[in-house]
Design a protein around this motif. Structure first.
Motif, PDB file in Angstrom:
ATOM      1  N   SER A  32       0.838  -1.205   0.000  1.00  0.00           N
ATOM      2  CA  SER A  32       0.000   0.000   0.000  1.00  0.00           C
ATOM      3  C   SER A  32       0.874   1.258   0.000  1.00  0.00           C
ATOM      4  O   SER A  32       0.451   2.318  -0.458  1.00  0.00           O
ATOM      5  CB  SER A  32      -0.947   0.010   1.201  1.00  0.00           C
ATOM      6  N   TYR A  33       2.102   1.148   0.503  1.00  0.00           N
ATOM      7  CA  TYR A  33       3.056   2.267   0.357  1.00  0.00           C
ATOM      8  C   TYR A  33       3.268   2.540  -1.124  1.00  0.00           C
ATOM      9  O   TYR A  33       3.233   3.686  -1.588  1.00  0.00           O
ATOM     10  CB  TYR A  33       4.382   1.930   1.045  1.00  0.00           C
ATOM     11  N   ASP A  34       3.459   1.452  -1.857  1.00  0.00           N
ATOM     12  CA  ASP A  34       3.651   1.563  -3.296  1.00  0.00           C
ATOM     13  C   ASP A  34       2.438   2.240  -3.961  1.00  0.00           C
ATOM     14  O   ASP A  34       2.572   3.236  -4.660  1.00  0.00           O
ATOM     15  CB  ASP A  34       3.830   0.142  -3.835  1.00  0.00           C
ATOM     16  N   THR A  35       1.257   1.711  -3.708  1.00  0.00           N
ATOM     17  CA  THR A  35       0.041   2.254  -4.322  1.00  0.00           C
ATOM     18  C   THR A  35      -0.133   3.733  -3.976  1.00  0.00           C
ATOM     19  O   THR A  35      -0.384   4.568  -4.843  1.00  0.00           O
ATOM     20  CB  THR A  35      -1.211   1.520  -3.775  1.00  0.00           C
ATOM     21  N   GLU A  36      -0.009   4.049  -2.682  1.00  0.00           N
ATOM     22  CA  GLU A  36      -0.324   5.406  -2.244  1.00  0.00           C
ATOM     23  C   GLU A  36       0.733   6.400  -2.711  1.00  0.00           C
ATOM     24  O   GLU A  36       0.418   7.505  -3.163  1.00  0.00           O
ATOM     25  CB  GLU A  36      -0.465   5.440  -0.709  1.00  0.00           C
ATOM     26  N   ALA A  56       3.287  10.512  -6.337  1.00  0.00           N
ATOM     27  CA  ALA A  56       4.359  10.902  -7.271  1.00  0.00           C
ATOM     28  C   ALA A  56       3.758  11.344  -8.601  1.00  0.00           C
ATOM     29  O   ALA A  56       4.197  12.335  -9.202  1.00  0.00           O
ATOM     30  CB  ALA A  56       5.329   9.741  -7.479  1.00  0.00           C
ATOM     31  N   ASP A  57       2.736  10.637  -9.067  1.00  0.00           N
ATOM     32  CA  ASP A  57       2.122  11.016 -10.346  1.00  0.00           C
ATOM     33  C   ASP A  57       1.483  12.399 -10.259  1.00  0.00           C
ATOM     34  O   ASP A  57       1.572  13.187 -11.200  1.00  0.00           O
ATOM     35  CB  ASP A  57       1.089   9.967 -10.773  1.00  0.00           C
ATOM     36  N   GLU A  58       0.859  12.686  -9.128  1.00  0.00           N
ATOM     37  CA  GLU A  58       0.257  14.011  -8.957  1.00  0.00           C
ATOM     38  C   GLU A  58       1.350  15.094  -8.969  1.00  0.00           C
ATOM     39  O   GLU A  58       1.199  16.146  -9.589  1.00  0.00           O
ATOM     40  CB  GLU A  58      -0.526  14.031  -7.641  1.00  0.00           C
ATOM     41  N   ASN A  59       2.459  14.813  -8.299  1.00  0.00           N
ATOM     42  CA  ASN A  59       3.554  15.789  -8.269  1.00  0.00           C
ATOM     43  C   ASN A  59       4.191  15.965  -9.640  1.00  0.00           C
ATOM     44  O   ASN A  59       4.523  17.071 -10.051  1.00  0.00           O
ATOM     45  CB  ASN A  59       4.607  15.358  -7.244  1.00  0.00           C
ATOM     46  N   SER A 114      -7.127   4.467  -2.046  1.00  0.00           N
ATOM     47  CA  SER A 114      -6.270   3.426  -1.489  1.00  0.00           C
ATOM     48  C   SER A 114      -7.086   2.277  -0.915  1.00  0.00           C
ATOM     49  O   SER A 114      -8.159   2.486  -0.352  1.00  0.00           O
ATOM     50  CB  SER A 114      -5.409   4.037  -0.385  1.00  0.00           C
ATOM     51  N   PRO A 115      -6.564   1.054  -1.002  1.00  0.00           N
ATOM     52  CA  PRO A 115      -7.259  -0.086  -0.388  1.00  0.00           C
ATOM     53  C   PRO A 115      -7.338   0.029   1.142  1.00  0.00           C
ATOM     54  O   PRO A 115      -8.132  -0.674   1.759  1.00  0.00           O
ATOM     55  CB  PRO A 115      -6.400  -1.291  -0.792  1.00  0.00           C
ATOM     56  N   LEU A 116      -6.552   0.908   1.743  1.00  0.00           N
ATOM     57  CA  LEU A 116      -6.595   1.072   3.203  1.00  0.00           C
ATOM     58  C   LEU A 116      -7.718   2.014   3.641  1.00  0.00           C
ATOM     59  O   LEU A 116      -8.013   2.119   4.830  1.00  0.00           O
ATOM     60  CB  LEU A 116      -5.265   1.631   3.731  1.00  0.00           C
TER      61      LEU A 116
END
Ligand SMILES: Cc1cc2nc3c(=O)[nH]c(=O)nc-3n(C[C@H](O)[C@H](O)[C@H](O)COP(=O)(O)OP(=O)(O)OC[C@H]3O[C@@H](n4cnc5c(N)ncnc54)[C@H](O)[C@@H]3O)c2cc1C
Lengths: 539, 73
Positions: free
Chosen positions: A354-358, A363-366, A419-421
């Motif tokens: 979930s670190y990866d997903t979030e 990063a894509d937004e930035n 996020s799945p969390l």
């Protein structure tokens, strides 16, 4: 040259690991003592995890590099124990001026919203940020925390195994091997770890060069951000002037693509350019000069088994919008509580996905924001320049055009809504605190809300009942009870309640909202707690 | 008229007057100045419309039209 660049902060010292016949095993090894690696080390050590930082250097990074630190970074810094040091040293600014050709077209005030402990932005040299983190490491060591920085320890080889990582390290006294349960690769944009593991780093190079200079002057320029498009002293290009502490000023000058970098960097070429910008009568001294080509790119995945990438090693943006170090600190904020749960056995290692997903989402937004700023500042076609200039022309007279002027959209944290969390929103409350969002700060009686959260799960109740603790699947959420009756500024109502009469928020250790409801429901809260540690997949 | 819907049927009352005014706006301008005027005009009109959906439809409608294969003589 400023002294701080030259003094070793973490000199090489021989470690007993170098004398072992079989490699020592460490729970967490961090590669790189830049702002991201140091912040991760402090975060983990504060949570009682033994952490070892390796850096091939022994000093702060050369030149000031990052200068703009955003509110979210200051809030994270508060959690890491260096917030006050940063803010006390930093310069605060609110006013920006935009110039086009030979005239000022407009000015803007950041007008930060009231009722937050920390300002929207501060300016501070990156080396102070690193210095304060190293001081914090020293303080933690004094308290007996198992945290260590090994200077002049260069990673030369890395191998990922199922349940650990092996590392080869080069020191002034020869090489040695280490094993680690987990490795955080925070070794910067050129990441040797990434290269040794043969991983990709794809994206876009902007075919342009920028001269970045820090100059020292006594001039009484106001504490403002000045940005020029196509100024007479740098025709066809852009320029930026921004203040830092200690009478240091950051100057950015766009130079174009076909230049001789080595020649442009020579003081005899830099000084006349800066003199043309500042005016003939202002004495100044060059502190640091560098020439950069900017890139926007990221790794496809940030987690590779037991090696996890963070900061510039994982993603790189152009500096317009100050999203580099700021987003790296958000990586740390996101990762460390998850790693702690995994190391403690309270969550499975899949929580780290979930670190990866979030953070890939962040990063894509930035990258999107900083690419757009770069495209506005350095138009790459005749028509984009035509439209850009039309926006600037109109902005002088008409307010509507000003939001289109893009000299950098200043860093803001993203929401992990997908996020799945994150649980589905169950409260008819304000959008800014919907599940996934970073918690907005609120003034309480004599403290602020955010410092009351963090490092743990919080069940925030506002005019609602709930137990003081909830234990679920090995983790505990602790209640924080507030009431709108004490909310003299109305900020709590406006930021967390809206039209609702009561609210219950489940808040993650990184101060992002995981779930919210109008009232406490034991089953729903437990399900949300399981979801946020990756143990609930059905809903 | 449906909301969020670009109008592509005649909508300017005195069409000939508008067209003459558009041409006259370029009187005495060279090519570069005319292009800059058009760029400003687009931005002003876009702001007046404001609706992102309508603006996207307008951008699509303005694309050079490529005749489909079977339309060709
Ligand atoms: C001109 C400029 C202006 C900027 N302005 C801003 C701004 O205003 N705001 C902002 O947020 N960001 C800004 N940035 C970006 C910011 O500087 C970076 O995002 C930030 O430094 C990234 O931190 P990091 O810890 O990931 O990597 P780095 O700071 O690059 O640290 C990497 C560390 O890894 C070490 N290392 C490398 N290889 C090895 C190895 N083999 N073994 C051991 N150690 C190794 C290095 O010595 C270094 O200490 C700017 C950047 C530039 C260039």
């Amino acid at each position: 040259m400023n002294k701080i660049f030259e003094v070793p902060l973490y000199s090489y010292e021989r470690s007993e690991d170098q004398d072992r016949t079989t490699p020592a095993r460490h729970p967490v090894v961090i590669i790189g003592a830049g702002p991201v690696g140091l912040a991760a080390a402090v975060d983990l050590a504060q949570q009682g995890i033994r952490v070892t930082v390796l850096d091939d250097n022994d000093k702060v990074s050369l030149g000031s590099r990052a200068i703009c630190f955003a509110k979210r970074t200051l809030e994270i810094a508060d959690r890491l124990g260096i917030g006050d040091a940063l803010v006390d040293k930093a310069v605060q600014w609110n006013l920006g001026k935009v110039f086009f050709s030979d005239r000022k077209v407009y000015e803007f005030n950041l007008l930060p919203e009231k009722g937050h402990q920390r300002p929207a932005f501060v300016n501070l040299q990156q080396y102070y940020f690193e210095d304060y983190l190293v001081q914090r490491v020293r303080a933690l060591q004094q308290e007996g925390a198992p945290i260590e920085i090994r200077g002049r320890n260069r990673l030369t080889a890395i191998t990922n195994h199922d349940d650990h990582v092996t590392l080869d390290i080069e020191t002034p006294e020869g090489s040695y091997a280490l094993e680690a349960d987990w490795v955080l690769a925070c070794d910067g944009a050129g990441s040797p770890t990434r290269q040794m593991m043969g991983l990709d780093f794809v994206g876009r190079v902007f075919e342009d060069n920028f001269l970045i200079a820090d100059v020292i002057m006594d001039a009484e320029f106001p504490t403002e951000r000045w940005f020029w498009f196509d100024p007479p002293f740098n025709p066809g290009q852009s320029a930026l002037l921004h203040k830092q502490p200690d009478g240091v000023w950051r100057i950015d000058l766009q130079l174009g693509w076909d230049i001789d970098k080595a020649k442009e960097k020579l003081p005899e070429n830099v000084i006349p350019r800066i003199r043309a910008m500042l005016g003939p009568d202002i004495p100044f001294e060059l502190d640091w000069v560098s020439i950069y080509t900017f890139q926007c790119r990221r790794m496809e995945k940030f987690r590779h088994g037991r090696v996890i990438f963070a900061g510039d090693a994982a993603h790189q943006v152009s500096p317009f919008g100050a999203r580099g170090a700021n987003s790296g600190l958000q990586d740390v904020d996101n990762l460390c509580w998850k790693l702690k749960l995994v190391i403690d056995g309270a969550a499975s290692e899949h929580l780290l996905d979930s670190y990866d997903t979030e953070r890939v989402f962040g990063a894509d937004e930035n990258i999107l924001n900083s690419s757009r700023s770069t495209d506005f500042i350095t138009p790459k076609s005749d028509i984009s320049r035509l439209l850009r200039d039309a926006v600037l022309d109109l902005s002088e007279q008409y307010e509507f055009a000003r939001p289109l002027v893009n000299s950098g959209r200043l860093s803001a944290p993203c929401s992990y809504v997908h996020s799945p969390l994150t649980s589905t929103d169950a409260l008819d409350g304000p959008a800014r605190s919907a599940p996934g969002s970073p918690c907005p700060d609120v003034p309480l009686e004599d403290v602020f809300l955010l410092p009351q959260l963090g490092d743990r799960f919080t069940l925030l109740t506002i005019d609602a009942e709930a137990p003081e603790h909830i234990n679920e699947s090995g983790i505990t959420a602790q209640r924080l009870s507030l009431s709108c009756a004490d909310d003299t500024t109305q900020a709590l109502r406006e930021r967390y309640m809206g039209a609702a009469e009561g609210a219950v928020y489940l808040i993650r250790p990184d101060q992002h909202v995981a779930a919210r409801w109008p009232t406490f429901d034991d089953d729903l809260v437990r399900a949300a707690l399981r979801r946020v540690i990756g143990k609930e997949h059905d809903l | 008229m449906a909301e969020h819907q670009l109008i592509l049927t005649p909508n300017i009352h005195r069409a000939d007057d508008f067209y003459a005014e558009l041409l006259a706006a370029h009187d005495g301008l060279d090519k570069t100045e005319s292009e800059a005027l058009h760029a400003r005009l687009v931005l002003i009109l876009a702001n007046h419309i404001g609706d992102n959906e309508v603006l996207s439809q307008a951008l699509a409608a303005a694309q050079p039209s490529v005749p489909a294969d079977d339309d060709r003589p």
